[in-house]
Scaffold this motif. Structure first.
Motif, short mmCIF file in Angstrom:
data_model
loop_
_atom_site.label_atom_id
_atom_site.label_comp_id
_atom_site.label_asym_id
_atom_site.label_seq_id
_atom_site.Cartn_x
_atom_site.Cartn_y
_atom_site.Cartn_z
N PRO A 14 0.81 -1.22 0.00
CA PRO A 14 0.00 0.00 0.00
C PRO A 14 0.84 1.27 0.00
CG PRO A 14 -0.83 -1.58 1.60
CD PRO A 14 0.49 -2.10 1.13
N SER A 15 2.00 1.24 0.70
CA SER A 15 2.84 2.43 0.77
C SER A 15 3.36 2.81 -0.62
CB SER A 15 4.02 2.17 1.71
OG SER A 15 4.91 3.27 1.71
N ILE A 16 3.86 1.83 -1.37
CA ILE A 16 4.36 2.12 -2.71
C ILE A 16 3.22 2.54 -3.64
CG2 ILE A 16 5.46 1.11 -4.75
CD1 ILE A 16 7.38 1.76 -2.49
N THR A 17 2.05 1.92 -3.48
CA THR A 17 0.88 2.31 -4.27
C THR A 17 0.55 3.78 -4.05
OG1 THR A 17 -0.03 0.07 -4.05
CG2 THR A 17 -1.54 1.80 -4.78
N LEU A 18 0.49 4.19 -2.78
CA LEU A 18 0.18 5.59 -2.47
C LEU A 18 1.28 6.53 -2.94
CD1 LEU A 18 -1.31 5.22 1.13
CD2 LEU A 18 -2.53 5.89 -0.95
N GLN A 19 2.53 6.07 -2.84
CA GLN A 19 3.63 6.91 -3.31
C GLN A 19 3.48 7.20 -4.80
OE1 GLN A 19 7.76 6.06 -2.33
NE2 GLN A 19 7.13 5.09 -0.43
N TRP A 20 3.24 6.17 -5.60
CA TRP A 20 3.09 6.39 -7.04
C TRP A 20 1.87 7.25 -7.34
CZ3 TRP A 20 6.49 6.08 -10.70
CH2 TRP A 20 7.56 5.19 -10.60
N PHE A 21 0.77 7.02 -6.59
CA PHE A 21 -0.44 7.81 -6.79
C PHE A 21 -0.19 9.29 -6.51
CE2 PHE A 21 -4.31 9.74 -5.04
CZ PHE A 21 -5.17 9.60 -6.12
N PHE A 22 0.40 9.58 -5.33
CA PHE A 22 0.68 10.97 -4.98
C PHE A 22 1.72 11.57 -5.91
CE2 PHE A 22 -0.55 9.97 -0.34
CZ PHE A 22 -1.88 10.28 -0.61
N TYR A 23 2.72 10.78 -6.26
CA TYR A 23 3.80 11.26 -7.14
C TYR A 23 3.24 11.68 -8.50
CZ TYR A 23 8.04 11.03 -10.05
OH TYR A 23 9.05 11.29 -10.92
N ASP A 24 2.43 10.81 -9.11
CA ASP A 24 1.86 11.14 -10.41
C ASP A 24 0.88 12.30 -10.31
OD1 ASP A 24 3.30 9.36 -11.84
OD2 ASP A 24 1.64 8.08 -12.44
N THR A 25 0.12 12.35 -9.21
CA THR A 25 -0.83 13.45 -9.02
C THR A 25 -0.10 14.78 -8.89
OG1 THR A 25 -2.40 11.99 -7.89
CG2 THR A 25 -2.67 14.36 -7.56
N ILE A 26 0.98 14.80 -8.10
CA ILE A 26 1.77 16.02 -7.93
C ILE A 26 2.40 16.46 -9.25
CG2 ILE A 26 3.84 16.97 -6.83
CD1 ILE A 26 3.13 15.14 -4.40
N LYS A 27 2.88 15.48 -10.03
CA LYS A 27 3.47 15.82 -11.33
C LYS A 27 2.42 16.41 -12.26
CE LYS A 27 6.17 12.99 -13.49
NZ LYS A 27 6.66 11.71 -14.06
N VAL A 28 1.22 15.80 -12.28
CA VAL A 28 0.15 16.30 -13.15
C VAL A 28 -0.24 17.73 -12.76
CG1 VAL A 28 -2.30 16.03 -13.73
CG2 VAL A 28 -0.79 14.05 -13.77
N LEU A 29 -0.43 17.95 -11.45
CA LEU A 29 -0.81 19.28 -10.98
C LEU A 29 0.31 20.29 -11.21
CD1 LEU A 29 -2.59 18.35 -7.61
CD2 LEU A 29 -3.65 19.00 -9.77
N GLY A 30 1.55 19.87 -10.96
CA GLY A 30 2.68 20.75 -11.16
C GLY A 30 2.86 21.16 -12.60
N GLN A 31 2.73 20.21 -13.52
CA GLN A 31 2.86 20.52 -14.94
C GLN A 31 1.72 21.42 -15.41
OE1 GLN A 31 3.17 16.37 -16.10
NE2 GLN A 31 5.27 16.66 -16.79
N LEU A 32 0.53 21.21 -14.82
CA LEU A 32 -0.61 22.06 -15.17
C LEU A 32 -0.36 23.50 -14.74
CD1 LEU A 32 -3.52 22.35 -16.23
CD2 LEU A 32 -4.33 21.75 -13.94
N VAL A 33 0.18 23.67 -13.53
CA VAL A 33 0.49 25.01 -13.04
C VAL A 33 1.52 25.69 -13.92
CG1 VAL A 33 1.55 26.30 -11.13
CG2 VAL A 33 -0.14 24.53 -10.66
N VAL A 34 2.55 24.92 -14.34
CA VAL A 34 3.60 25.48 -15.20
C VAL A 34 3.01 25.93 -16.54
CG1 VAL A 34 5.67 24.90 -16.51
CG2 VAL A 34 5.48 24.20 -14.13
N LYS A 35 2.13 25.09 -17.11
CA LYS A 35 1.52 25.43 -18.40
C LYS A 35 0.65 26.67 -18.29
CE LYS A 35 1.55 20.74 -20.32
NZ LYS A 35 0.73 19.58 -20.73
N LEU A 36 -0.11 26.77 -17.19
CA LEU A 36 -0.97 27.95 -16.99
C LEU A 36 -0.11 29.21 -16.81
CD1 LEU A 36 -3.68 26.49 -14.59
CD2 LEU A 36 -3.98 27.11 -16.99
N HIS A 37 1.03 29.03 -16.14
CA HIS A 37 1.93 30.16 -15.91
C HIS A 37 2.56 30.65 -17.23
CE1 HIS A 37 4.83 32.75 -13.92
NE2 HIS A 37 5.80 32.16 -14.58
N LEU A 38 2.84 29.70 -18.12
CA LEU A 38 3.51 30.06 -19.37
C LEU A 38 2.55 30.62 -20.42
CD1 LEU A 38 5.96 27.03 -19.72
CD2 LEU A 38 6.51 29.34 -18.99
N THR A 39 1.25 30.31 -20.26
CA THR A 39 0.28 30.79 -21.27
C THR A 39 -0.24 32.18 -20.93
OG1 THR A 39 -1.47 29.67 -20.05
CG2 THR A 39 -0.45 28.49 -21.89
#
Length: 298
Positions: free
Chosen positions: A273-298
Motif C-alpha cells: 500500500p505504501s508504494i501504491t500511495l507513493q506512485w499515486f501521490f507522485y503522479d498526481t503532484i506531477k500532473v498538478l505541477g505541470q498544469l500550473v507550469v503550463k498555466l503560468h507560461l500561457t
C-alpha cells in the motif's frame, strides 16, 4: 525509446526534474509517515522475534507495556528520512533514465530501468541512512530516545559519525534490489495494463484512468520488491540494534530461511500500500505541477 514516448524535449528540463524531486519527497514522506504504526511492529518483530512472535502479540504487548504513543515512535525519522530518500529516488531516477536512454537502444529498456533506479538509489540511501539509524533505535529501544531530535546527538556521542552509517551496506543491499525491481516492475506493469487491459494509449485515457493504472502497477511493484529486499531489511534491523556486530554474524544469527520469512507478511502489508500511495501521490503532484507550469507560461 518506448519508455520516453509522449515526452517532449521541453519536459526534460531542470524544472521538470525539480518537480519530480518535490513529488518524490512529498509522496514518500507522507506515505511513510502514515505507515509508522506498521513499521513499529515490523522493526520490533525483527529485533525481538521471540518476544513478538506474531503481529497480534506484538501489537497487544507494545500497547500494554508502552501505551498507544509507542505506535508513532520514530515518525520524524520516517517523514524526513524517507522524504529525502524519495526526492533522490524519484528525481534522480527520471534524470538517469533520460541519460541512459540516450546511450542504450530500445531493446534494452529493462537495462535502462535497472541502471537508472540503481544509480538513483545510491544517493537516496546516503540521504536516508542517518535517519534510519536513529529511527530503528527509537522504535526498538524504549529508553534510547524520544525521537529524531534527541536521538541524533545520542548516536553521535556514542559512536561518532560512523554510527549513522553502520547499516549502509545492508541498507544498500535492501534498497537497491528493491528499487531496481520496483521501478522495472512498475514500468512493465504500466505497459502491460495499457496494452492488454485498457487497450488504449496513455494519452487517450482520462486522468482518473491513468491514476488507476498507476495504483495497480504500484501495488504490484511494491509487493514484488518487498519480497526481494526482505533479507536485507532483517539484517539492517539486527545491525542497528546491535544484535550482531557484522554482516556475516547477523546472517548466521538470523538464519537463512528466517532472512526471507521473518516479518515478511507485515512488510508486504506495509510496503504494498505504501508504494501504491507513493506512485499515486507522485503522479498526481506531477500532473498538478505541470498544469500550473503550463498555466503560468500561457
Amino acid at each position: 525509446m518506448a519508455a520516453m514516448e509522449g515526452r517532449t524535449s521541453e519536459e526534460l528540463t531542470p524544472r521538470y526534474y525539480a518537480l519530480c524531486t518535490i513529488g518524490g519527497m512529498l509522496s514518500a514522506g507522507t506515505t511513510h509517515l502514515a505507515t509508522t504504526p506498521l513499521d513499529v511492529l515490523k522493526v520490533n518483530m525483527q529485533v525481538h522475534p521471540i518476544k513478538y512472535y506474531s503481529i497480534s502479540s506484538c501489537f497487544t504487548t507494545l500497547l500494554r507495556e508502552q501505551g498507544p504513543s509507542v505506535l508513532w515512535k520514530g515518525w520524524t525519522g520516517k517523514f524526513f528520512g524517507y522524504g529525502a530518500q524519495g526526492g533522490c529516488r524519484f528525481g534522480l531516477y527520471e534524470y538517469f533514465k533520460g541519460v541512459y536512454s540516450n546511450v542504450l537502444v530500445d531493446q534494452h529498456r529493462s537495462l535502462v530501468f535497472f541502471l537508472s533506479s540503481a544509480s538513483a538509489e545510491v544517493f537516496a540511501n546516503l540521504a536516508l541512512c542517518p535517519f534510519e539509524a536513529v529511527k530503528v533505535r527509537v522504535q526498538a529501544q524504549p529508553s534510547f530516545a524520544k525521537g529524531m531530535f534527541d536521538g541524533f546527538p545520542k548516536v553521535y556521542a556514542a559512536e561518532g559519525a560512523r554510527g549513522f552509517y553502520r547499516g549502509l551496506v545492508p541498507l544498500l543491499g535492501r534498497n537497491i534490489p528493491f528499487s531496481m525491481v520496483m521501478f522495472s516492475t512498475f514500468e512493465h506493469s504500466v505497459d502491460f495494463l495499457y496494452r492488454n487491459v485498457v487497450k488504449r494509449k496513455k494519452e487517450e485515457c482520462s486522468k482518473a484512468q491513468q491514476l488507476g493504472v498507476t495504483c495497480l502497477a504500484g501495488y504490484t511493484a511494491g509487493s514484488v520488491g518487498s519480497f526481494v529486499s526482505n533479507p536485507a531489511d532483517n539484517i539492517v534491523a539486527s545491525l542497528y540494534n546491535k544484535k550482531a556486530d557484522s554482516l556475516l554474524l547477523a546472517i548466521r544469527k538470523i538464519g537463512l530461511a528466517n532472512l526471507f520469512t521473518r516479518s515478511l507478511p507485515i512488510r508486504m502489508l506495509l510496503v504494498g500500500p505504501s508504494i501504491t500511495l507513493q506512485w499515486f501521490f507522485y503522479d498526481t503532484i506531477k500532473v498538478l505541477g505541470q498544469l500550473v507550469v503550463k498555466l503560468h507560461l500561457t
